[in-house]
Design a protein around this motif. Structure first.
Motif, PDB file in Angstrom:
ATOM      1  N   VAL A   1       7.133  11.570  -4.467  1.00 43.14           N
ATOM      2  CA  VAL A   1       7.610  10.189  -4.566  1.00 43.14           C
ATOM      3  C   VAL A   1       8.857  10.165  -5.435  1.00 43.14           C
ATOM      4  O   VAL A   1       9.206  11.154  -6.090  1.00 43.14           O
ATOM      5  CB  VAL A   1       6.529   9.258  -5.169  1.00 43.14           C
ATOM      6  N   ALA A   2       9.516   9.024  -5.477  1.00 44.41           N
ATOM      7  CA  ALA A   2      10.645   8.834  -6.382  1.00 44.41           C
ATOM      8  C   ALA A   2      10.102   8.477  -7.762  1.00 44.41           C
ATOM      9  O   ALA A   2       8.993   7.941  -7.897  1.00 44.41           O
ATOM     10  CB  ALA A   2      11.557   7.724  -5.864  1.00 44.41           C
ATOM     11  N   VAL A   3      10.893   8.768  -8.797  1.00 46.19           N
ATOM     12  CA  VAL A   3      10.436   8.505 -10.168  1.00 46.19           C
ATOM     13  C   VAL A   3      10.035   7.044 -10.370  1.00 46.19           C
ATOM     14  O   VAL A   3       9.007   6.766 -10.986  1.00 46.19           O
ATOM     15  CB  VAL A   3      11.521   8.928 -11.185  1.00 46.19           C
ATOM     16  N   PRO A   4      10.808   6.066  -9.857  1.00 41.76           N
ATOM     17  CA  PRO A   4      10.392   4.673 -10.063  1.00 41.76           C
ATOM     18  C   PRO A   4       9.038   4.330  -9.435  1.00 41.76           C
ATOM     19  O   PRO A   4       8.421   3.330  -9.794  1.00 41.76           O
ATOM     20  CB  PRO A   4      11.517   3.867  -9.391  1.00 41.76           C
ATOM     21  N   GLU A   5       8.558   5.173  -8.488  1.00 45.57           N
ATOM     22  CA  GLU A   5       7.290   4.897  -7.830  1.00 45.57           C
ATOM     23  C   GLU A   5       6.094   5.468  -8.586  1.00 45.57           C
ATOM     24  O   GLU A   5       4.953   5.235  -8.187  1.00 45.57           O
ATOM     25  CB  GLU A   5       7.319   5.461  -6.411  1.00 45.57           C
ATOM     26  N   LEU A   6       6.340   6.203  -9.659  1.00 46.84           N
ATOM     27  CA  LEU A   6       5.236   6.829 -10.392  1.00 46.84           C
ATOM     28  C   LEU A   6       4.251   5.816 -10.981  1.00 46.84           C
ATOM     29  O   LEU A   6       3.034   6.016 -10.877  1.00 46.84           O
ATOM     30  CB  LEU A   6       5.781   7.740 -11.505  1.00 46.84           C
TER      31      LEU A   6
ATOM     32  N   ALA B   1      -1.262   3.577 -10.568  1.00 48.11           N
ATOM     33  CA  ALA B   1      -2.162   2.436 -10.363  1.00 48.11           C
ATOM     34  C   ALA B   1      -2.997   2.622  -9.102  1.00 48.11           C
ATOM     35  O   ALA B   1      -4.198   2.311  -9.076  1.00 48.11           O
ATOM     36  CB  ALA B   1      -1.352   1.147 -10.287  1.00 48.11           C
ATOM     37  N   SER B   2      -2.365   3.150  -8.045  1.00 46.60           N
ATOM     38  CA  SER B   2      -3.080   3.374  -6.791  1.00 46.60           C
ATOM     39  C   SER B   2      -4.181   4.416  -6.967  1.00 46.60           C
ATOM     40  O   SER B   2      -5.312   4.238  -6.499  1.00 46.60           O
ATOM     41  CB  SER B   2      -2.099   3.810  -5.710  1.00 46.60           C
ATOM     42  N   MET B   3      -3.844   5.503  -7.640  1.00 42.60           N
ATOM     43  CA  MET B   3      -4.846   6.545  -7.861  1.00 42.60           C
ATOM     44  C   MET B   3      -5.987   6.041  -8.735  1.00 42.60           C
ATOM     45  O   MET B   3      -7.161   6.354  -8.502  1.00 42.60           O
ATOM     46  CB  MET B   3      -4.189   7.769  -8.500  1.00 42.60           C
ATOM     47  N   GLN B   4      -5.645   5.250  -9.745  1.00 44.52           N
ATOM     48  CA  GLN B   4      -6.690   4.690 -10.607  1.00 44.52           C
ATOM     49  C   GLN B   4      -7.595   3.753  -9.812  1.00 44.52           C
ATOM     50  O   GLN B   4      -8.817   3.737 -10.019  1.00 44.52           O
ATOM     51  CB  GLN B   4      -6.050   3.953 -11.779  1.00 44.52           C
TER      52      GLN B   4
END
Length: 576
Positions: A335-340, A345-348
């Motif tokens: 992913v791009a850095v801004p998407e981290l 949040a998605s993984m959590q």
């Protein structure tokens, strides 16, 4: 309804334009005159199979167009909208056009917009039903029977309730299926997911952090370069080797050496003056002293600049480490850095769903059970209403069979339960109209059990009962009176006239009793022109109509008795 039919170069027809009116239109003519050509031409505009044999000999192509007046609420407009076809005015006529070349290639158009033949066939099925000796469209299609039964005698509220609960059930099942799939996927990757969440949570990426760090890094790098320049300048003024002489020491040494060349200062009262050479030496000494002072001042200023510099190598190092760590994490997860932050949040959320998944699955399972139970309850009510309506429809159609010489036939409505996986928004069963044409014969599907003439008369009986309950506004019967005459033909004519009160009816007939019931009479005939046989169709005047019916009664030789009989039939029609 059908308002106009235009035919060009179809079999025996070179050019023919026909207008149609509401009510009952009868088409008569001698056998082989070309009545079937008219029906074949209409069928082309409705999407029936095209054949190169339909093209008139010597012509490159055949062209047929049919115009229909369709109310704005007609289902055909929903079909057109579904296909992305918009009419300029919902109330404008629908013009269907078909072109067939001699090599059997065809093109279809709707209001001059090209469409596929499959769509043309769907449109045609909503506009016209054809019941003929050899082919049936409409009621012979079992897929239409359930809707016709419901239209005949089922409260629409029951169907709406079934549709509503079915949609809720399907949505609940879809949500459960999705949740289970997500649960299985999360379970397979749980270890990797937990490790990734731990790494990203430790990293704690923030929104816009990459841009902020990049800007800070650029500033620190610029500050570092400025400090290095100041340090380099000071290094030039201050020798690294303390024993080496710097610029200041060199200036002082030069001043001392030059001072030794000058004599002692002269007594102020003395008349002796310095020589020009001494004066110049004195000027040089003064310049050396000023240079030493300027050098000292420059060194002081550079020292102050060095002490004021905000360059911090440790801060720059920490900034770069953070920036590189963010970019490495982004590459790792694709992913791009801004998407981290969003990824974390998605993984959590996936982990949370995994942790609480069993409870959520249980809730969705309960909802699926409840919505299915609600659907089954409403479907049971609908099935009971359909059973009642089926018996009423059987009785109503049976009452119409005797007058059309099908008194020995039995009409049945079969409701066939569907397996749960085949349940639909319309309920838990399908309907089939069945006929047992003769005593002792088991009932079967309409199109397979009855003969052509029997099927057409059965369709007529059904249409009498179901008139006005279908969106199709034009019915075509091809020789529905085949093999009957006298009272039966009169009964068929009466029923065609009755159906025509609700919809437009076109009937091809050899029966004078049926022909006499028409509001419009078209005669189809053949004639020779320049050595070629051509088919002509014309609307008959009252006098011509009397003569045509007399011909149908008497045959080749029309007698006064036949004309009198024609007058009697037409008089019966006029006073009906």
């Amino acid at each position: 309804m059908l308002t106009h039919l235009s035919i060009r170069d179809v079999v025996l027809i070179e050019k023919l334009d026909l207008g149609f009116s509401p009510g009952l239109t009868v088409l008569t003519g001698e056998t082989g005159a070309g009545k079937s050509i008219l029906l074949d031409s209409l069928g082309l505009t409705l999407g029936e199979r095209a054949s190169g044999g339909l093209v008139r000999a010597g012509a490159a192509q055949a062209a047929v167009s049919a115009s229909f007046e369709v109310p704005s609420a007609h289902p055909v407009h929903d079909l057109l909208a579904e296909q992305g076809i918009r009419l300029d005015d919902p109330d404008e006529p629908i013009l269907l056009r078909r072109i067939v070349t001699a090599d059997a290639r065809s093109r279809a158009y709707l209001n001059d917009q090209p469409i596929g033949v499959a769509l043309l066939r769907r449109i045609g099925a909503l506009l016209v039903e054809i019941q003929g000796q050899h082919e049936q469209m409409g009621l012979a299609d079992q897929s239409t029977h359930l809707d016709l039964l419901d239209a005949f005698g089922v409260d629409p509220a029951l169907r709406n309730a079934v549709a509503r609960t079915y949609r809720s059930w399907i949505e609940a099942v879809a949500a459960l299926t999705t949740a289970r799939a997500e649960m299985e996927t999360a379970a397979r990757e749980e270890e990797w997911l937990r490790q990734s969440v731990e790494e990203l949570a430790t990293l704690a990426p923030r929104e816009n952090e990459e841009d902020d760090l990049a800007a800070l890094r650029a500033g620190l790098q610029q500050s570092e370069r400025r400090g290095e320049a100041i340090a380099a300048a000071l290094a030039e003024l201050t020798p690294r080797d303390r024993r080496a002489a710097g610029p200041a020491a060199a200036l002082r040494a030069a001043a001392r050496a030059l001072g030794r060349l000058l004599p002692a200062p002269l007594d102020p009262g003395s008349a002796q003056t310095a020589s020009p050479q001494q004066a110049r030496a004195q000027d040089a000494l003064t310049a050396l002293e000023k240079a030493e002072e300027a050098l000292a001042e420059a060194e002081t200023m550079l020292s102050r600049l060095a002490s004021d510099s905000d360059s911090d190598p440790r801060t720059l190092e920490e900034t770069e480490e953070r920036l590189f760590a963010l970019r490495a994490a982004a590459r790792k997860h694709g992913v791009a850095v801004p998407e981290l932050p969003e990824l974390l949040a998605s993984m959590q959320a996936r982990l949370a769903a995994l942790d609480s998944g069993n409870a959520r699955i249980a809730q969705l399972e309960a909802r699926a059970r409840d919505t299915r139970a609600a659907f089954e309850t409403e479907a049971t009510h609908l099935s009971a209403a359909r059973e009642t309506a089926a018996r009423r429809l059987e009785a109503a159609v049976t009452a119409e069979l005797r007058p059309v010489k099908l008194e020995r036939a039995r009409f049945l409505v079969s409701l066939l339960p569907l397996d749960p996986e085949a349940w639909t928004i319309r309920g838990r069963e399908q309907a089939a109209f069945l006929i047992a044409a003769n005593p002792g014969q088991p009932p079967g599907p309409l199109a397979k059990v009855a003969s052509g003439g029997e099927l057409s008369r059965l369709m007529l009986a059904l249409k009498v009962v179901l008139a006005g309950r279908s969106p199709v506004a034009t019915l075509v019967f091809d020789e529905v009176d085949s093999g009957v005459g006298g009272a039966t033909a009169s009964a068929i004519g009466d029923r065609l006239h009755q159906v025509a009160r609700d919809v437009q009816v076109l009937v091809v007939t050899h029966s004078p009793q049926v022909a006499a019931r028409g509001e419009t009479h078209l005669r189809v005939s053949k004639y020779l022109r320049q050595g070629r046989t051509e088919t002509l169709a014309e609307i008959l005047s009252p006098a011509a109509r009397r003569e045509e019916i007399a011909r149908m009664l008497a045959g080749d030789t029309v007698t006064d008795a036949a004309r009198a009989a024609a007058d009697s039939l037409l008089g019966t029609d006029e006073h009906a």
